[in-house]
Write a protein that holds these residues in place. Sequence first.
Motif: not given
Length: 239
Positions: A19, A215, A221, A224-225
């Motif tokens: 990030l 974020l 996200q 992404q996590r």
Amino acid sequence: MSSVNILSGGAAHGLVGSLAAAFKAQTGFEIAGEFGAVGVMADKLRKGTPADIIVLTATLVAKLAEEKLVVATSIADVGLVETALAVRTGDPQAVVRDAADLREALLASDAIFVPDTKASTAGIHVANVLDRLGIADEIASRLRIFPNGATAMRELAASEARRPIGCTQSTEIISTKGVILSGSLPPGCELATMYTAGITSAAAHSRQAQELINLLIGAEQHQQRKRAGFVSGQDQAPT
């Protein structure tokens, strides 16, 4: 260039790194600080290490809030992280369906790479599991203990042992080149730990710290996590 300072468990290192570019584009700030065993990071905050934001286990963050070192209203869950097994890339994966399989896999390994067994979430858990399995003394000489999971996994990747194995948090395995996630710990030995972010009471950049938290936890996200090894919401791991 200004920086937001973070003290974080190693579990969040990969996610925070992923990030960094978005955070800089949004705020103009870099992300600086340290990642390591959660107990060590908490003690650094207690001893006055400058930090704007922490990402540690939910239990530790709550305690730090009680100690007035973290702003209680800023606390937000990032997600659950499983403690898991790792092998070198290219090695056969460890098939572990139950405690007996785990015991067998550990006994068959000639080097077992783990994080700090006194200060890290995964390391403490590994020590407890070894006791529970009744093999702590038998494999003690094969344990390779490092300050944090990321270091343990790098050392596993470089190991020249015949049949090494590693055990740490899944996020640290996923973010390390040369090792692969070999599966979760079996029922009765598993651990899924909630990681939580919070703004420190002495934050010099509290607004930017809040933007970083936004974020870390934002719906945008989610994937992404998940790729980083965090589990939350509808795909929440068993506890």
